[in-house]
Motif scaffolding. Structure first.
Motif, mmCIF file in Angstrom:
data_model
loop_
_atom_site.group_PDB
_atom_site.id
_atom_site.type_symbol
_atom_site.label_atom_id
_atom_site.label_comp_id
_atom_site.label_asym_id
_atom_site.label_seq_id
_atom_site.Cartn_x
_atom_site.Cartn_y
_atom_site.Cartn_z
ATOM 1 N N SER A 390 41.069 52.746 49.543
ATOM 2 C CA SER A 390 40.198 51.785 50.223
ATOM 3 C C SER A 390 39.554 50.785 49.263
ATOM 4 O O SER A 390 39.018 49.765 49.683
ATOM 5 N N GLU A 391 39.610 51.071 47.944
ATOM 6 C CA GLU A 391 38.982 50.186 46.967
ATOM 7 C C GLU A 391 40.010 49.394 46.168
ATOM 8 O O GLU A 391 39.681 48.820 45.126
ATOM 9 N N MET A 392 41.225 49.311 46.644
ATOM 10 C CA MET A 392 42.259 48.560 45.951
ATOM 11 C C MET A 392 42.164 47.076 46.298
ATOM 12 O O MET A 392 43.096 46.456 46.806
ATOM 13 N N THR A 393 41.000 46.500 46.016
ATOM 14 C CA THR A 393 40.783 45.075 46.254
ATOM 15 C C THR A 393 40.137 44.457 45.031
ATOM 16 O O THR A 393 39.592 45.147 44.170
ATOM 17 N N ALA A 394 40.174 43.133 44.974
ATOM 18 C CA ALA A 394 39.599 42.429 43.830
ATOM 19 C C ALA A 394 38.080 42.462 43.851
ATOM 20 O O ALA A 394 37.437 42.090 42.860
ATOM 21 N N TYR A 395 37.484 42.899 44.967
ATOM 22 C CA TYR A 395 36.023 42.909 45.090
ATOM 23 C C TYR A 395 35.431 44.301 44.883
ATOM 24 O O TYR A 395 34.221 44.453 44.837
ATOM 25 N N VAL A 400 33.528 52.711 35.929
ATOM 26 C CA VAL A 400 34.007 52.206 34.632
ATOM 27 C C VAL A 400 35.368 51.506 34.731
ATOM 28 O O VAL A 400 36.365 51.999 34.197
ATOM 29 N N PRO A 401 35.417 50.361 35.367
ATOM 30 C CA PRO A 401 36.714 49.687 35.544
ATOM 31 C C PRO A 401 37.364 49.227 34.247
ATOM 32 O O PRO A 401 38.583 49.041 34.200
ATOM 33 N N ALA A 402 36.576 49.029 33.185
ATOM 34 C CA ALA A 402 37.148 48.529 31.925
ATOM 35 C C ALA A 402 37.682 49.639 31.033
ATOM 36 O O ALA A 402 38.149 49.364 29.913
ATOM 37 N N LEU A 403 37.645 50.892 31.479
ATOM 38 C CA LEU A 403 38.029 52.027 30.639
ATOM 39 C C LEU A 403 39.475 51.904 30.148
ATOM 40 O O LEU A 403 40.403 51.810 30.938
ATOM 41 N N ARG A 404 39.643 51.908 28.798
ATOM 42 C CA ARG A 404 40.980 51.777 28.220
ATOM 43 C C ARG A 404 41.411 53.026 27.449
ATOM 44 O O ARG A 404 42.597 53.196 27.172
ATOM 45 N N VAL A 405 40.454 53.877 27.065
ATOM 46 C CA VAL A 405 40.771 55.092 26.307
ATOM 47 C C VAL A 405 40.035 56.257 26.950
ATOM 48 O O VAL A 405 38.813 56.216 27.094
ATOM 49 N N SER A 426 46.316 55.442 39.982
ATOM 50 C CA SER A 426 45.398 54.628 40.784
ATOM 51 C C SER A 426 44.773 53.513 39.939
ATOM 52 O O SER A 426 44.591 52.391 40.417
ATOM 53 N N ARG A 427 44.456 53.805 38.706
ATOM 54 C CA ARG A 427 43.837 52.775 37.873
ATOM 55 C C ARG A 427 44.859 51.713 37.446
ATOM 56 O O ARG A 427 44.501 50.556 37.216
ATOM 57 N N ARG A 428 46.130 52.115 37.349
ATOM 58 C CA ARG A 428 47.168 51.116 37.099
ATOM 59 C C ARG A 428 47.331 50.204 38.308
ATOM 60 O O ARG A 428 47.515 48.981 38.137
ATOM 61 N N ALA A 429 47.252 50.760 39.487
ATOM 62 C CA ALA A 429 47.471 49.976 40.708
ATOM 63 C C ALA A 429 46.267 49.102 41.066
ATOM 64 O O ALA A 429 46.417 48.100 41.771
ATOM 65 N N SER A 430 45.074 49.458 40.593
ATOM 66 C CA SER A 430 43.865 48.712 40.962
ATOM 67 C C SER A 430 43.868 47.319 40.339
ATOM 68 O O SER A 430 44.147 47.170 39.139
ATOM 69 N N PRO A 431 43.528 46.272 41.097
ATOM 70 C CA PRO A 431 43.487 44.913 40.534
ATOM 71 C C PRO A 431 42.300 44.662 39.611
ATOM 72 O O PRO A 431 42.271 43.662 38.903
ATOM 73 N N VAL A 432 41.321 45.587 39.569
ATOM 74 C CA VAL A 432 40.131 45.364 38.737
ATOM 75 C C VAL A 432 40.019 46.351 37.589
ATOM 76 O O VAL A 432 39.104 46.238 36.766
ATOM 77 N N CYS A 433 40.908 47.321 37.511
ATOM 78 C CA CYS A 433 40.811 48.362 36.472
ATOM 79 C C CYS A 433 41.821 48.122 35.354
ATOM 80 O O CYS A 433 42.938 47.645 35.591
ATOM 81 N N ALA A 434 41.403 48.480 34.145
ATOM 82 C CA ALA A 434 42.343 48.515 33.030
ATOM 83 C C ALA A 434 43.141 49.818 33.098
ATOM 84 O O ALA A 434 42.677 50.812 33.668
#
Length: 487
Positions: A390-395, A400-405, A426-434
């Protein structure tokens, strides 16, 4: 008796013959019966036996000569091998290294920081190889700049002379006061001083006050000397490490890097004056809240390693970006809220639960690295890091959407492995997550991974994710490497 048909060997010069074809022939048919031989047969048998005995004698002589020749040739071969070895040593690549390259190699033997060094190690050992190496080492003053407290007085004198005019890294704690006095006379060249405070050193060290233009200081005092001011005037002093019961007058306002391992928490009140410190490590015994009424603000502090998170209640750190907590992470959210800081890296090796970590993550939207070595309910943390459909949107604003490690432990059973895969996808598919790179620690397994771990590792790598799954010694080595980034 027949003679031996012989010819000289072209290699050894000895006679050769075909000893098998010229031997007399015995009447073997007599062996097939018990009948006695006739007189003529007896004569022939005795004659053949006499010839064989003569042949044996000749062969023994030949064998003795051949063995002597063999030994001679063995010695000649060994001599040739020794010549090859000597020639190889002369042609050795090490012998032919140009002097400028040798100088570069020698310079790499000098460590970046003072550390314990046995007297038979560099630079002293370099001069024991050959006269050329000794000449090169003596021509490089920078090799002699680190003076260990264990070396004899004569070696201290030699290193001080050979290191001129380079800055010195010195260890003060010698039982011989003569060594301390020699080093104090050269205090204008001190760049790093590692001081193990001894009773006799107080009056002697007072002489360095105002004569430390390039100092970085490492000071340990387990005896509780009164407030000591020998290092109060050091214009280049930026990096200080204090331990034990040290109580020093320092130019606190100019310090940028502090490592404190003090046994008395009241000594930390001096931090109030260190308002320019950028990196701070506070370890040693667990600390309590400082005995002061107000909160201590360190406005420029960006990197913090703290053993007991309770001490965080005494701090306000508006510039904090990187924090490592070894005990009690419960005070971290209040520190972030009070400081209004923007944490980018958080690490902990305390045994914790997901609820404590999630409380921190809710206050660190800009977090880039999260490293946890001991977490009890890792599934809960992984599920909170998983972005719902339900949160797979740009808004959307997931955790922690910027989490890279992400480094975690206790991902060992099938449910935890399933949560790890779902979180990564899920974080790969999210438009706002790294997309985070993953590191999983398994401190229990020392030989290999279990089936769930192997299948999960293979699946994530097949999908293109960056992941390490470390066991036993590898886990410990990686965990210990984290602290190298802190004072």
């Amino acid at each position: 008796m027949e003679t031996i048909n012989a010819s000289a060997c072209s290699n050894c010069g000895f006679a050769t013959s075909d000893i098998y074809t010229d031997l007399p022939v015995f009447p073997d048919y007599l062996l097939e019966t018990n009948e006695p031989p006739t007189d003529s047969e007896t004569f022939e048998l005795e004659k053949a036996a006499a010839e064989c005995r003569s042949r044996i004698s000749q062969l023994d002589t030949t064998i003795t000569a051949l063995l002597s020749s063999l030994e001679k040739h063995r010695r000649m071969r060994q001599s040739a091998e020794e010549q090859i070895r000597r020639g190889g040593a002369i042609l050795s690549v090490v012998r032919r290294i140009p002097t400028d390259i040798l100088v570069e190699i020698f310079n790499w033997t000098v460590p970046d920081e003072a550390r314990k060094r046995a007297m038979n190690r560099c630079p002293w050992v370099l001069g024991r190889v050959c006269s050329r190496w000794r000449a090169v080492s003596l021509a490089l003053p920078e090799l002699w700049t680190i003076i260990d407290r264990k070396i004899p007085l004569a070696m201290v004198k030699a290193q001080l002379d050979r290191s001129i005019p380079y800055p010195l890294t010195v260890e003060l704690g010698f039982s011989d006061t003569g060594s301390v006095e020699l080093l104090i006379a050269c205090s204008a060249r001190w760049e790093v001083a590692d001081v193990e405070m001894r009773p006799f050193m107080g009056p002697v060290l007072a002489a360095v006050q105002g004569r430390l233009p390039a100092l970085r200081l490492k000071y340990n005092d387990n005896n509780g000397f009164r407030l000591f001011g020998a290092f109060s005037s050091a214009p280049a002093l930026r990096d200080v490490s204090l331990s034990g019961r040290a109580s020093l007058e320092l130019p606190w306002s100019q310090l940028e890097r502090l490592n404190l391992k003090l046994s008395n928490p009241t000594g930390l009140n001096q931090l109030r004056e260190a308002h320019n410190v950028v990196e701070l490590s506070v370890t040693g015994r667990p600390y309590e809240r400082l005995p002061v009424a107000d909160v201590m603000e360190l406005p420029r502090l960006r990197t913090l390693l703290i053993k007991d998170g309770v001490f965080l209640q005494s701090l306000c750190l508006p510039a904090l970006e990187d924090v490592y907590v070894s005990m009690d992470v419960s005070s971290v959210p209040s520190l972030i809220q009070r400081s209004n800081c923007y944490i980018k890296k958080f690490s902990t090796d305390v045994q914790c639960v997901s609820a404590d970590i999630i409380a921190i993550l809710e206050n660190t939207p800009g977090l880039i690295e999260l490293r946890i070595t001991a977490i009890q309910d890792v599934q809960l943390l992984l599920s909170r890091l998983t972005v719902p459909a339900s949160e797979m949107t740009a808004y959307a604003r997931p955790l922690v959407p910027a989490l890279r490690v992400l480094a975690v432990s206790n991902v060992s059973d099938a449910p935890a492995c399933t949560h790890l895969i779902a979180m990564a996808e899920s974080r790969r598919a999210s438009p706002v997550c790294a997309e985070p790179s993953l590191c999983v620690f398994d401190f229990i397994k020392w030989t290999g991974l279990n089936l769930h771990a192997l299948e999960t590792l293979a699946m994530l790598r097949e999908k293109g994710f960056t992941i390490e799954w470390l066991t036993g010694p590898q886990s410990m080595d990686r965990y210990r490497s984290w602290r190298s980034n802190y004072p």
